[in-house]
Scaffold this active site. Structure first.
Site, PDB file in Angstrom:
ATOM      1  CE  LYS A  85      -3.832  -2.270   2.168  1.00 58.01           C
ATOM      2  NZ  LYS A  85      -3.281  -3.549   2.082  1.00 58.01           N
ATOM      3  NE  ARG A  86       6.448   0.829   0.994  1.00 57.55           N
ATOM      4  CZ  ARG A  86       6.303  -0.006   2.011  1.00 57.55           C
ATOM      5  NH1 ARG A  86       5.207   0.146   2.741  1.00 57.55           N
ATOM      6  NH2 ARG A  86       7.244  -0.716   2.476  1.00 57.55           N
TER       7      ARG A  86
END
Length: 290
Positions: free
Chosen positions: A100-101
Site C-alpha cells: 500500500k505504498r
C-alpha cells in the site's frame, strides 16, 4: 502484460483466489518453543511459507505477501519477506506485494523501483492512490508489472472518507474508480483487463457491482473474504458477466487452517491445501448462483 499472466493462471487452476502469506510468528505451530529467538523465528517463517507455497502452487495462482508482518520483525523480517517473494515467483506463482505504498511523485518513484527489481521484486504491488496521479504515475508503464490501487477497501471505517459525496455527485470511491480506469487505459492486455487493478472489498458487494460498471477493464483484488466477514457471494459480486475479472484473498483462513476443527490432525501445509480447495469450491458455487 502481467495481468494476462495472472488471468491465464486463474484459468489454468480454475481458481480466482490468492493466498495471503500474512504470517505472524504466533501462527507458527512451534511458536512457543522459539518465542523470543528472532533468528529461529525467521527461519521458521521461511520454512512455513515455503511449505505452504509448495503445497498450494498447483491449485492457487497467486500469493499476496503483506509486508507489515515482516517489517514488524525488523531486518530479519525483511529478509524473510524477500525470500518468500523470491521462492513464490520461482515456484511459478504470481506475487502481489501488499505494501500500500503512496507518496508524492519523487518518493513514489523510489517505492516503484523497490518493488520492480532487486530484493523485493514482485509482479504486482498495492498502491494508496489517494495521493492522486503524481503518486501513481511512477508505478505505470512497465508491461511486466502491475498495481492494485485502493478504491473501496474492506474495513468498516473506510466509508468515513470513501463514501463522502463530492460536488459532482460522485462518492469519493467512485471518483477514484474513474481515475483508476484512466490510468489503466493504455495497459489493457489480451485478457481485456488492465495492469492497473483496483482493491475492492468483499464486504461491500453493492458497491462492487457499481464499480464493475464504472471500470469494465479493471481487474479487482478482493480482500475481506473469510476472517473479515465477507462471504463468497459478496466476494464475486464485482466479477464480470463471464465470471472473470477478480481474485479473492484469504489469509488466516488458509495459512491457519490447521487450527480449525475441520482440518484437525492435518499438517499446516496439508490443511492449507485442503482449505484452498474448499475456498475454490465456495467461489465456484457463488459464481454459479449469479
Amino acid at each position: 502484460m502481467i495481468i494476462d499472466e495472472l488471468c491465464a493462471k486463474i484459468a489454468a487452476t480454475g481458481n480466482p483466489s490468492v493466498v495471503g502469506l500474512d504470517t505472524a510468528p504466533e501462527y507458527l505451530p512451534d511458536y512457543e518453543k522459539i518465542k523470543g529467538d528472532a533468528r529461529a523465528t525467521a527461519e521458521s517463517v521461511i520454512e512455513f511459507n515455503a511449505r505452504i507455497i509448495d503445497k498450494i502452487k498447483s491449485v492457487v495462482p497467486a500469493v499476496k505477501v503483506q509486508i507489515a508482518y515482516y517489517e514488524a520483525c525488523g531486518l530479519l523480517g525483511m529478509t524473510v519477506f524477500s525470500e518468500t517473494v523470491r521462492f513464490a515467483r520461482q515456484s511459478g506463482m504470481i506475487v502481489i506485494a501488499d505494501a500500500k505504498r503512496g507518496d508524492i511523485g519523487a518518493t513514489a518513484k523510489q517505492y516503484a523501483a523497490a518493488f520492480s527489481s532487486g530484493d523485493f521484486d514482485s509482479d504486482f504491488v498495492t498502491v494508496n492512490a489517494y495521493f492522486g496521479t503524481d503518486g501513481v504515475k511512477p508505478f505505470l508503464g512497465n508491461p511486466d508489472k502491475g498495481i492494485f490501487a485502493l478504491v473501496k477497501t474492506s474495513n468498516p471505517s473506510g466509508g468515513e472518507i470513501q463514501d463522502l459525496r463530492l460536488e459532482n455527485g460522485l462518492a469519493v470511491y467512485e471518483q477514484m474508480a474513474k481515475l483508476v480506469r484512466g490510468w489503466g487505459a493504455d495497459s489493457v492486455g489480451e485478457s481485456g483487463y488492465s495492469n492497473v487493478g483496483a482493491v475492492v472489498g468483499a464486504t461491500y458487494p453493492d458497491q462492487a457491482r457499481e464499480l464493475r460498471v464504472l471500470m469494465p477493464n479493471t481487474f479487482f483484488l478482493i480482500p475481506g473474504y473469510g476472517a473479515q466477514g465477507g462471504g463468497a457471494d459478496g466476494a464475486v459480486a464485482g466479477f464480470d458477466a463471464n465470471g472473470r475479472g477478480g481474485i479473492v484473498n484469504s489469509s488466516r483462513g488458509i495459512i491457519c487452517a490447521y487450527k480449525q476443527d475441520k482440518y484437525k490432525g492435518m499438517s499446516y501445509a496439508d490443511a492449507a491445501y485442503a482449505a484452498a480447495i474448499d475456498m475454490r469450491e465456495d467461489l465456484a458455487g457463488a459464481l454459479a448462483r449469479r
